[in-house]
Design a protein around this motif. Structure first.
Motif, mmCIF file in Angstrom:
data_model
loop_
_atom_site.group_PDB
_atom_site.id
_atom_site.type_symbol
_atom_site.label_atom_id
_atom_site.label_comp_id
_atom_site.label_asym_id
_atom_site.label_seq_id
_atom_site.Cartn_x
_atom_site.Cartn_y
_atom_site.Cartn_z
ATOM 1 N N SER A 1 7.055 15.278 70.493
ATOM 2 C CA SER A 1 8.397 14.901 70.040
ATOM 3 C C SER A 1 8.676 13.436 70.376
ATOM 4 C CB SER A 1 9.454 15.800 70.684
ATOM 5 O OG SER A 1 9.478 15.606 72.086
ATOM 6 N N SER A 2 9.572 12.819 69.638
ATOM 7 C CA SER A 2 9.844 11.392 69.818
ATOM 8 C C SER A 2 10.398 11.058 71.201
ATOM 9 C CB SER A 2 10.796 10.888 68.730
ATOM 10 O OG SER A 2 12.008 11.605 68.785
ATOM 11 N N ASN A 3 11.084 12.026 71.824
ATOM 12 C CA ASN A 3 11.593 11.758 73.177
ATOM 13 C C ASN A 3 10.583 12.154 74.257
ATOM 14 O OD1 ASN A 3 11.758 14.545 73.231
ATOM 15 N ND2 ASN A 3 13.976 14.624 73.523
ATOM 16 N N GLY A 4 9.437 12.699 73.855
ATOM 17 C CA GLY A 4 8.361 13.007 74.784
ATOM 18 C C GLY A 4 8.515 14.282 75.577
ATOM 19 N N THR A 5 9.466 15.135 75.220
ATOM 20 C CA THR A 5 9.714 16.334 76.023
ATOM 21 C C THR A 5 9.068 17.603 75.481
ATOM 22 O OG1 THR A 5 11.776 16.788 74.852
ATOM 23 C CG2 THR A 5 11.923 15.423 76.846
ATOM 24 N N ALA A 6 8.443 17.525 74.308
ATOM 25 C CA ALA A 6 7.886 18.748 73.723
ATOM 26 C C ALA A 6 6.590 18.455 72.973
ATOM 27 C CB ALA A 6 8.890 19.387 72.766
ATOM 28 N N LEU A 7 5.732 19.467 72.963
ATOM 29 C CA LEU A 7 4.478 19.429 72.227
ATOM 30 C C LEU A 7 4.480 20.604 71.260
ATOM 31 C CD1 LEU A 7 1.443 18.619 71.781
ATOM 32 C CD2 LEU A 7 0.931 20.214 73.645
ATOM 33 N N CYS A 8 4.061 20.355 70.035
ATOM 34 C CA CYS A 8 3.939 21.424 69.054
ATOM 35 C C CYS A 8 2.508 21.438 68.536
ATOM 36 C CB CYS A 8 4.909 21.192 67.899
ATOM 37 S SG CYS A 8 4.873 22.499 66.657
ATOM 38 N N THR A 9 1.934 22.644 68.456
ATOM 39 C CA THR A 9 0.597 22.789 67.898
ATOM 40 C C THR A 9 0.667 23.612 66.630
ATOM 41 O OG1 THR A 9 0.181 24.745 69.276
ATOM 42 C CG2 THR A 9 -0.560 22.623 70.142
ATOM 43 N N GLY A 10 -0.140 23.232 65.662
ATOM 44 C CA GLY A 10 -0.280 23.989 64.428
ATOM 45 C C GLY A 10 -1.678 24.546 64.361
ATOM 46 N N SER A 11 -1.841 25.705 63.698
ATOM 47 C CA SER A 11 -3.126 26.372 63.695
ATOM 48 C C SER A 11 -3.446 26.968 62.345
ATOM 49 C CB SER A 11 -3.096 27.486 64.751
ATOM 50 O OG SER A 11 -4.201 28.336 64.630
ATOM 51 N N ASP B 1 -3.981 29.873 62.042
ATOM 52 C CA ASP B 1 -3.337 31.187 62.039
ATOM 53 C C ASP B 1 -1.959 31.122 61.380
ATOM 54 O OD1 ASP B 1 -1.621 30.069 63.967
ATOM 55 O OD2 ASP B 1 -2.392 31.289 65.612
ATOM 56 N N THR B 2 -1.609 29.983 60.807
ATOM 57 C CA THR B 2 -0.364 29.697 60.076
ATOM 58 C C THR B 2 0.861 29.562 60.971
ATOM 59 O OG1 THR B 2 0.311 31.984 59.565
ATOM 60 C CG2 THR B 2 -1.257 30.931 58.037
ATOM 61 N N LEU B 3 0.695 29.469 62.277
ATOM 62 C CA LEU B 3 1.830 29.384 63.191
ATOM 63 C C LEU B 3 1.942 28.013 63.834
ATOM 64 C CD1 LEU B 3 1.409 32.800 65.040
ATOM 65 C CD2 LEU B 3 2.949 32.280 63.133
ATOM 66 N N LEU B 4 3.179 27.651 64.165
ATOM 67 C CA LEU B 4 3.477 26.498 64.998
ATOM 68 C C LEU B 4 3.928 27.017 66.347
ATOM 69 C CD1 LEU B 4 5.549 24.317 62.511
ATOM 70 C CD2 LEU B 4 3.154 23.978 63.164
ATOM 71 N N LYS B 5 3.407 26.455 67.421
ATOM 72 C CA LYS B 5 3.805 26.904 68.757
ATOM 73 C C LYS B 5 4.105 25.716 69.627
ATOM 74 C CE LYS B 5 1.529 31.327 68.728
ATOM 75 N NZ LYS B 5 0.963 32.362 69.504
#
Length: 145
Positions: free
Chosen positions: A129-139, A141-145
């Motif tokens: 995230s732009s503020n550096g507080t979160a990470l998102c992964t895509g797979s 398996d069609t999910l974002l986590k």
């Protein structure tokens, strides 16, 4: 911009001159992902050789390698944390590992996603995230986590 290639090299391009100005070597297999360090002076790569590497544009060479004997699969995506302290990498084994980008050749990641709560297929992309507080992964398996 920097490109990664199936010939295991990265190339730094100058769009004003419309050609490659430098080639970086070190990987032993396809380079699947490239990401600039937050200050723009370095970049990180992820490869099918199971390693991430960091290259410095000021000295035109590799300055760090991130790999573990326990991680034997390819890397599909890389990104740096906002501060640049962590190099985050998505892997073919459905996990995401975070490497300390400041330490010289750390033997293990400082953080890894949990297999039980991770993806059910390879991690194909990741973002901070732009503020550096979160990470998102895509797979796959069609999910974002």
């Amino acid at each position: 911009f920097v490109s990664g290639s199936c010939d295991a090299s990265c190339k730094l391009w100058d769009i004003r001159q419309a050609h490659c100005v430098s080639t970086f070597v070190g990987h032993e297999s396809d380079i699947n992902a490239v990401s600039f360090f937050p200050n723009g002076m370095c970049f990180g790569t992820g490869s099918d050789d199971s390693s991430c590497r960091m290259f410095d544009l000021r000295c035109y060479q590799e300055v760090n390698t991130f790999m573990s004997d326990r991680i034997l699969c390819g890397i599909t995506s890389v990104a740096f944390s906002k501060s640049g302290r962590l190099l985050l990498a998505g892997y073919d084994d459905y996990l995401c590992h975070a490497w300390d980008a400041v330490k010289a050749s750390p033997p293990n990641p400082v953080f890894s996603t949990d297999k039980g709560q991770g993806h059910e297929n390879r991690v194909s992309c990741l973002g901070v995230s732009s503020n550096g507080t979160a990470l998102c992964t895509g797979s796959w398996d069609t999910l974002l986590k």
